[in-house]
Design a protein around this motif. Structure first.
Motif, PDB file in Angstrom:
ATOM      1  N   PHE A 126       7.108  12.494 -40.253  1.00  0.00           N
ATOM      2  CA  PHE A 126       7.230  11.460 -39.231  1.00  0.00           C
ATOM      3  C   PHE A 126       7.997  11.973 -38.019  1.00  0.00           C
ATOM      4  CE2 PHE A 126       7.230   8.924 -43.239  1.00  0.00           C
ATOM      5  CZ  PHE A 126       6.076   8.191 -43.014  1.00  0.00           C
ATOM      6  N   GLY A 127       7.741  11.341 -36.866  1.00  0.00           N
ATOM      7  CA  GLY A 127       8.613  11.516 -35.717  1.00  0.00           C
ATOM      8  C   GLY A 127       9.778  10.549 -35.817  1.00  0.00           C
ATOM      9  N   LYS A 128      10.629  10.567 -34.837  1.00  0.00           N
ATOM     10  CA  LYS A 128      11.818   9.689 -34.852  1.00  0.00           C
ATOM     11  C   LYS A 128      11.444   8.215 -34.872  1.00  0.00           C
ATOM     12  CE  LYS A 128      14.899  12.977 -34.729  1.00  0.00           C
ATOM     13  NZ  LYS A 128      13.970  14.096 -34.956  1.00  0.00           N
ATOM     14  N   ASP A 129      10.247   7.892 -34.391  1.00  0.00           N
ATOM     15  CA  ASP A 129       9.771   6.504 -34.385  1.00  0.00           C
ATOM     16  C   ASP A 129       9.304   6.053 -35.766  1.00  0.00           C
ATOM     17  OD1 ASP A 129       6.987   7.566 -34.663  1.00  0.00           O
ATOM     18  OD2 ASP A 129       7.383   8.236 -32.620  1.00  0.00           O
ATOM     19  N   GLY A 130       9.120   7.005 -36.680  1.00  0.00           N
ATOM     20  CA  GLY A 130       8.652   6.658 -38.016  1.00  0.00           C
ATOM     21  C   GLY A 130       7.235   6.143 -38.073  1.00  0.00           C
ATOM     22  N   GLY A 133       8.046   2.387 -37.371  1.00  0.00           N
ATOM     23  CA  GLY A 133       9.392   1.889 -37.129  1.00  0.00           C
ATOM     24  C   GLY A 133      10.201   1.676 -38.388  1.00  0.00           C
ATOM     25  N   HIS A 134       9.613   1.920 -39.563  1.00  0.00           N
ATOM     26  CA  HIS A 134      10.328   1.726 -40.826  1.00  0.00           C
ATOM     27  C   HIS A 134      11.545   2.654 -40.866  1.00  0.00           C
ATOM     28  CE1 HIS A 134      11.259   1.385 -45.056  1.00  0.00           C
ATOM     29  NE2 HIS A 134      10.225   0.576 -45.276  1.00  0.00           N
ATOM     30  N   SER A 135      12.699   2.106 -41.230  1.00  0.00           N
ATOM     31  CA  SER A 135      13.932   2.893 -41.214  1.00  0.00           C
ATOM     32  C   SER A 135      13.863   4.089 -42.161  1.00  0.00           C
ATOM     33  CB  SER A 135      15.141   2.013 -41.562  1.00  0.00           C
ATOM     34  OG  SER A 135      15.008   1.466 -42.864  1.00  0.00           O
ATOM     35  N   ASP A 136      13.194   3.940 -43.314  1.00  0.00           N
ATOM     36  CA  ASP A 136      13.051   5.073 -44.223  1.00  0.00           C
ATOM     37  C   ASP A 136      12.277   6.209 -43.569  1.00  0.00           C
ATOM     38  OD1 ASP A 136      14.369   3.610 -46.145  1.00  0.00           O
ATOM     39  OD2 ASP A 136      12.623   3.301 -47.439  1.00  0.00           O
ATOM     40  N   HIS A 137      11.213   5.870 -42.842  1.00  0.00           N
ATOM     41  CA  HIS A 137      10.420   6.880 -42.156  1.00  0.00           C
ATOM     42  C   HIS A 137      11.276   7.628 -41.137  1.00  0.00           C
ATOM     43  CE1 HIS A 137       6.344   4.558 -42.804  1.00  0.00           C
ATOM     44  NE2 HIS A 137       7.081   4.623 -43.913  1.00  0.00           N
ATOM     45  N   CYS A 138      12.050   6.868 -40.374  1.00  0.00           N
ATOM     46  CA  CYS A 138      12.891   7.463 -39.335  1.00  0.00           C
ATOM     47  C   CYS A 138      13.942   8.391 -39.946  1.00  0.00           C
ATOM     48  CB  CYS A 138      13.574   6.377 -38.507  1.00  0.00           C
ATOM     49  SG  CYS A 138      12.423   5.237 -37.683  1.00  0.00           S
ATOM     50  N   CYS A 139      14.499   7.984 -41.077  1.00  0.00           N
ATOM     51  CA  CYS A 139      15.496   8.812 -41.763  1.00  0.00           C
ATOM     52  C   CYS A 139      14.890  10.130 -42.215  1.00  0.00           C
ATOM     53  CB  CYS A 139      16.074   8.071 -42.959  1.00  0.00           C
ATOM     54  SG  CYS A 139      17.189   6.720 -42.536  1.00  0.00           S
ATOM     55  N   VAL A 140      13.699  10.063 -42.793  1.00  0.00           N
ATOM     56  CA  VAL A 140      13.034  11.278 -43.274  1.00  0.00           C
ATOM     57  C   VAL A 140      12.838  12.264 -42.129  1.00  0.00           C
ATOM     58  CG1 VAL A 140      10.827  12.169 -44.122  1.00  0.00           C
ATOM     59  CG2 VAL A 140      11.939  10.272 -45.301  1.00  0.00           C
ATOM     60  N   SER A 141      12.468  11.771 -40.961  1.00  0.00           N
ATOM     61  CA  SER A 141      12.302  12.639 -39.800  1.00  0.00           C
ATOM     62  C   SER A 141      13.593  13.391 -39.487  1.00  0.00           C
ATOM     63  CB  SER A 141      11.864  11.815 -38.589  1.00  0.00           C
ATOM     64  OG  SER A 141      11.677  12.635 -37.461  1.00  0.00           O
ATOM     65  N   ASP A 179      -0.330  -6.515 -40.459  1.00  0.00           N
ATOM     66  CA  ASP A 179       1.013  -6.235 -39.934  1.00  0.00           C
ATOM     67  C   ASP A 179       1.483  -4.839 -40.354  1.00  0.00           C
ATOM     68  OD1 ASP A 179       3.298  -6.803 -38.491  1.00  0.00           O
ATOM     69  OD2 ASP A 179       4.331  -7.752 -40.173  1.00  0.00           O
ATOM     70  N   ILE A 180       0.633  -3.847 -40.118  1.00  0.00           N
ATOM     71  CA  ILE A 180       0.955  -2.490 -40.565  1.00  0.00           C
ATOM     72  C   ILE A 180       2.028  -1.833 -39.706  1.00  0.00           C
ATOM     73  CG2 ILE A 180      -1.255  -2.080 -41.698  1.00  0.00           C
ATOM     74  CD1 ILE A 180      -2.208  -0.611 -39.236  1.00  0.00           C
ATOM     75  N   PHE A 181       2.200  -2.300 -38.471  1.00  0.00           N
ATOM     76  CA  PHE A 181       3.247  -1.756 -37.600  1.00  0.00           C
ATOM     77  C   PHE A 181       4.368  -2.783 -37.454  1.00  0.00           C
ATOM     78  CE2 PHE A 181      -0.758   0.221 -35.960  1.00  0.00           C
ATOM     79  CZ  PHE A 181      -0.525   1.478 -36.486  1.00  0.00           C
ATOM     80  N   PHE A 182       4.873  -3.226 -38.593  1.00  0.00           N
ATOM     81  CA  PHE A 182       5.759  -4.386 -38.636  1.00  0.00           C
ATOM     82  C   PHE A 182       7.097  -4.181 -37.950  1.00  0.00           C
ATOM     83  CE2 PHE A 182       6.059  -1.838 -42.434  1.00  0.00           C
ATOM     84  CZ  PHE A 182       7.425  -1.657 -42.631  1.00  0.00           C
ATOM     85  N   ASN A 183       7.544  -2.950 -37.795  1.00  0.00           N
ATOM     86  CA  ASN A 183       8.869  -2.707 -37.221  1.00  0.00           C
ATOM     87  C   ASN A 183       8.820  -2.051 -35.846  1.00  0.00           C
ATOM     88  OD1 ASN A 183      10.415  -3.848 -39.179  1.00  0.00           O
ATOM     89  ND2 ASN A 183      11.034  -1.958 -40.172  1.00  0.00           N
TER      90      ASN A 183
END
Length: 245
Positions: A126-130, A133-141, A179-183
């Motif tokens: 993921f990029g910083k945007d995840g 926008g999911h916080s887990d995605h952003c953290c992994v980046s 709602d796949i881009f929920f965040n």
């Protein structure tokens, strides 16, 4: 690695050994199943990392209760990876929805250990945007960035994106229904020509990808019921990434 532009299946060999790092079971399949399948057919090494079991991801609490959804999604992931033919998989063992509470350095060290072991030329994540926008995605980046620094190696990191055409013609409508881009208000979208990796999947690869996704009914049952096979095949027929800056 030097700057590359990957625009056809035959170019995937230029990515060398691929490490694919994601937050939840199904992230890898939605974003990069086709690219990974191509690489495996090329006899490239492909390694997949999943941060959590996806324990917070039940779409039907009666069918998939919270207390068992983690083990269900873990089993679903293994079935999907079998279809893609990925044999090297690591789970970081973190809890879904809580990655921002994890010690950042400890998580990065876990990923760095995998990087040192497999010495990838390319990391897909993921990029910083995840992307949603999911916080887990952003953290992994962030963990991946730190892990590369800790490893002392220099793989090229690529961040998952969508093309403008894919978003405008398909994903926008999927978002309205599911709602796949929920965040996030709008996911990262790019013209095809601005993507550093842009692969249009063959019919065979699209079939493989959809078969893998079908192994994850706890996440895809509603999607498969809401949209017909033609729409989904077209919606998921390309995979795109941009180089991390």
């Amino acid at each position: 690695m030097s700057s590359l532009r990957i625009i056809s299946p035959k170019d995937v060999s230029k990515l060398g050994t691929i490490l694919s790092v994601w937050a939840h079971p199904d992230d890898e399949t939605f974003t990069s199943a086709g690219i990974m399948a191509i690489a495996i057919k090329n006899d490239q090494n492909v390694v997949c990392v999943t941060a959590t079991k996806g324990e917070d991801g039940s779409q039907d609490h009666e069918k998939w209760p919270p207390e068992t959804i983690g083990s269900v999604r873990e089993q679903e992931l293994h079935k999907a990876l079998e279809i893609i033919d990925i044999k090297d998989h690591y789970s970081l063992g973190y809890k879904d929805g809580h990655c921002e509470n994890i010690d950042k350095n400890a998580a990065a060290k876990k990923v760095a250990k995998i990087i040192k072991k497999h010495q990838p030329d390319t990391i897909l994540t993921f990029g910083k945007d995840g992307i949603t926008g999911h916080s887990d995605h952003c953290c992994v980046s962030c963990w991946v960035d730190d892990a590369v620094e800790l490893s002392g190696l220099k793989p090229q990191i690529y961040h998952a994106v969508h093309t403008i055409d894919q978003y405008e013609n398909y994903l926008k409508y999927m978002d309205q229904e599911l709602d796949i881009f929920f965040n996030i208000d709008e996911p990262p979208i790019y013209p095809e020509e601005d993507c550093d990796i842009y692969i249009k999947l063959s019919d065979q690869l699209k079939t493989t990808k959809l078969k893998a996704l079908a192994q994850m009914p706890s996440q895809t049952e509603v999607m498969l019921r809401t949209f017909d096979a033609k729409f989904l095949s077209d919606a998921l027929d390309s995979e795109a990434f941009v180089r991390a800056k």
